[in-house]
Scaffold this motif. Structure first.
Motif, PDB file in Angstrom:
ATOM      1  N   ASP A 226       0.455  -0.944  -0.029  1.00  0.00           N
ATOM      2  CA  ASP A 226      -0.401  -0.385   0.005  1.00  0.00           C
ATOM      3  C   ASP A 226       1.269   1.333   0.306  1.00  0.00           C
ATOM      4  O   ASP A 226       0.517   2.455  -0.845  1.00  0.00           O
ATOM      5  N   GLN A 230       0.938   4.220  -2.742  1.00  0.00           N
ATOM      6  CA  GLN A 230       0.981   5.228  -2.836  1.00  0.00           C
ATOM      7  C   GLN A 230       1.973   6.617  -3.532  1.00  0.00           C
ATOM      8  O   GLN A 230       1.277   7.520  -3.567  1.00  0.00           O
ATOM      9  N   GLU A 248      -5.431  -4.624  -9.460  1.00  0.00           N
ATOM     10  CA  GLU A 248      -5.798  -3.789  -8.630  1.00  0.00           C
ATOM     11  C   GLU A 248      -5.979  -3.414  -8.206  1.00  0.00           C
ATOM     12  O   GLU A 248      -6.388  -2.189  -7.309  1.00  0.00           O
ATOM     13  N   TYR A 249      -4.452  -2.365  -8.220  1.00  0.00           N
ATOM     14  CA  TYR A 249      -4.310  -0.920  -7.376  1.00  0.00           C
ATOM     15  C   TYR A 249      -4.736   0.100  -8.247  1.00  0.00           C
ATOM     16  O   TYR A 249      -4.936   1.208  -8.340  1.00  0.00           O
ATOM     17  N   CYS A 250      -4.846  -0.284  -9.473  1.00  0.00           N
ATOM     18  CA  CYS A 250      -5.010   1.204 -10.459  1.00  0.00           C
ATOM     19  C   CYS A 250      -6.523   1.227 -10.098  1.00  0.00           C
ATOM     20  O   CYS A 250      -6.671   2.091 -10.931  1.00  0.00           O
ATOM     21  N   THR A 251      -7.159   0.246  -9.995  1.00  0.00           N
ATOM     22  CA  THR A 251      -8.547   0.598  -9.614  1.00  0.00           C
ATOM     23  C   THR A 251      -9.267   2.166  -8.709  1.00  0.00           C
ATOM     24  O   THR A 251     -10.026   2.395  -8.625  1.00  0.00           O
ATOM     25  N   LYS A 252      -7.623   2.026  -7.178  1.00  0.00           N
ATOM     26  CA  LYS A 252      -8.029   2.617  -6.729  1.00  0.00           C
ATOM     27  C   LYS A 252      -7.030   3.673  -6.127  1.00  0.00           C
ATOM     28  O   LYS A 252      -7.825   4.769  -5.665  1.00  0.00           O
ATOM     29  N   LEU A 253      -6.339   3.731  -6.850  1.00  0.00           N
ATOM     30  CA  LEU A 253      -4.748   4.684  -7.686  1.00  0.00           C
ATOM     31  C   LEU A 253      -5.175   5.698  -8.776  1.00  0.00           C
ATOM     32  O   LEU A 253      -4.619   4.229  -9.522  1.00  0.00           O
TER      33      LEU A 253
END
Length: 302
Positions: A226, A230, A248-253
């Protein structure tokens, strides 16, 4: 004759630093402990410790005995625990060692249905074996090893459970964000963020940067995925991760995923076990679950 109590004593003294502390841990008197060791020394014809002031220093014979204790005691403890579980009608505990930082999140998705299917089996994940998993398997400290880098050794078995592609993660406004793949030269002026692993075990070095004779401007490490991503999203660097996790993180950040080289870097995750545990039903069931699981964002590199 070397007995289990001798191994326990030597191990406890080494671990707790004194005869007094070891005696307390083993629930015996110090005099009884000293008597037991003196009797062993008489039988062996060799001292176990040399006194240096208030401290004890293992002799060569003592050091050898400690090595035996470190190998044998986990096996005996594991065997006793298994027998106790059988006697009590329990199935057991599946102890999993991790040699793959990003695989922890994948593992959680396997553990949940496994626990539902095997209510009498507990799961214990041991992350301290991140980079010594083969030894942990051989020493019975764990029952199953999750690793992207199997080390084939007599008595061990490694099963591939899924393929993945190692990719570069960059901020979504980065010049590389619109590229299909990055070249090694593109990272000369970048800060590279990785997990705290030796560079000779990092694929982005061994399979991408080193063959091209390229080093990034700076290399920083982070244990937490995480935090690492970030940092990338805040334009503090770029990172190399499995595609399934990066997407998966591309959907959040605000991140983008770029291939590493024209042909990409293909990898596999393996589950390692001892051959002697091949008939353990819940272990076989866990491996079958892992083989049948398909992460929704996973992309194989064929």
């Amino acid at each position: 004759m070397i007995e289990r109590i001798h191994l326990r004593i030597v191990h406890a003294v080494e671990q707790y630093g004194s005869l007094t502390a070891a005696a307390k841990k083993l629930c015996v008197t110090q005099s009884a402990l000293s008597h037991t060791i003196r009797k062993l020394e008489d039988n062996l014809g060799s001292e176990i410790w040399l006194r240096e002031g208030r401290s004890l220093r293992l002799t060569q014979a003592g050091r050898y005995l400690l090595n035996i204790a470190n190998r044998v005691l986990p096996v005996l403890d594991h065997g006793e625990e298994k027998l106790k579980q059988i006697t009590q009608g329990e199935r057991g505990t599946l102890r999993i060692g991790m040699e793959c930082h990003p695989c922890y999140q994948w593992l959680l998705k396997i553990v949940s249905p496994f626990l539902d299917s095997w209510p009498d089996v507990d799961v214990d994940v041991k992350q301290k074996f991140q980079f010594g998993g083969v030894g942990a398997l051989l020493d019975y400290d764990i029952d199953l090893l999750v690793t992207p880098d199997p080390f084939y050794k007599s008595g061990l078995c490694f099963v591939p459970v899924f393929d993945y592609e190692q990719v570069l993660v960059v901020p979504d406004h980065h010049p590389l964000a619109t590229r299909q793949y990055a070249r090694a030269e593109d990272l000369r002026d970048e800060v590279l963020l990785t997990y705290p692993v030796a560079t000779d075990r990092l694929d982005i070095y061994t399979r991408f940067l080193n063959p091209a004779g390229v080093n990034p401007k700076q290399h920083k490490t982070s244990e937490a995925t995480d935090i690492m991503l970030q940092m990338v999203a805040s334009n503090r660097g770029v990172a190399a991760l499995p595609r399934w996790l990066a997407e998966e993180y591309c959907t959040k950040l605000p991140l983008a995923v770029v291939g590493l080289g024209e042909t990409g870097i293909a990898k596999q995750i393996y589950l390692g076990t001892r051959e002697s545990d091949a008939d353990t039903e819940y272990l076989k069931a866990f491996i079958e679950l892992a083989n049948n699981y398909n992460a929704p964002v996973m992309t194989n590199n064929q």
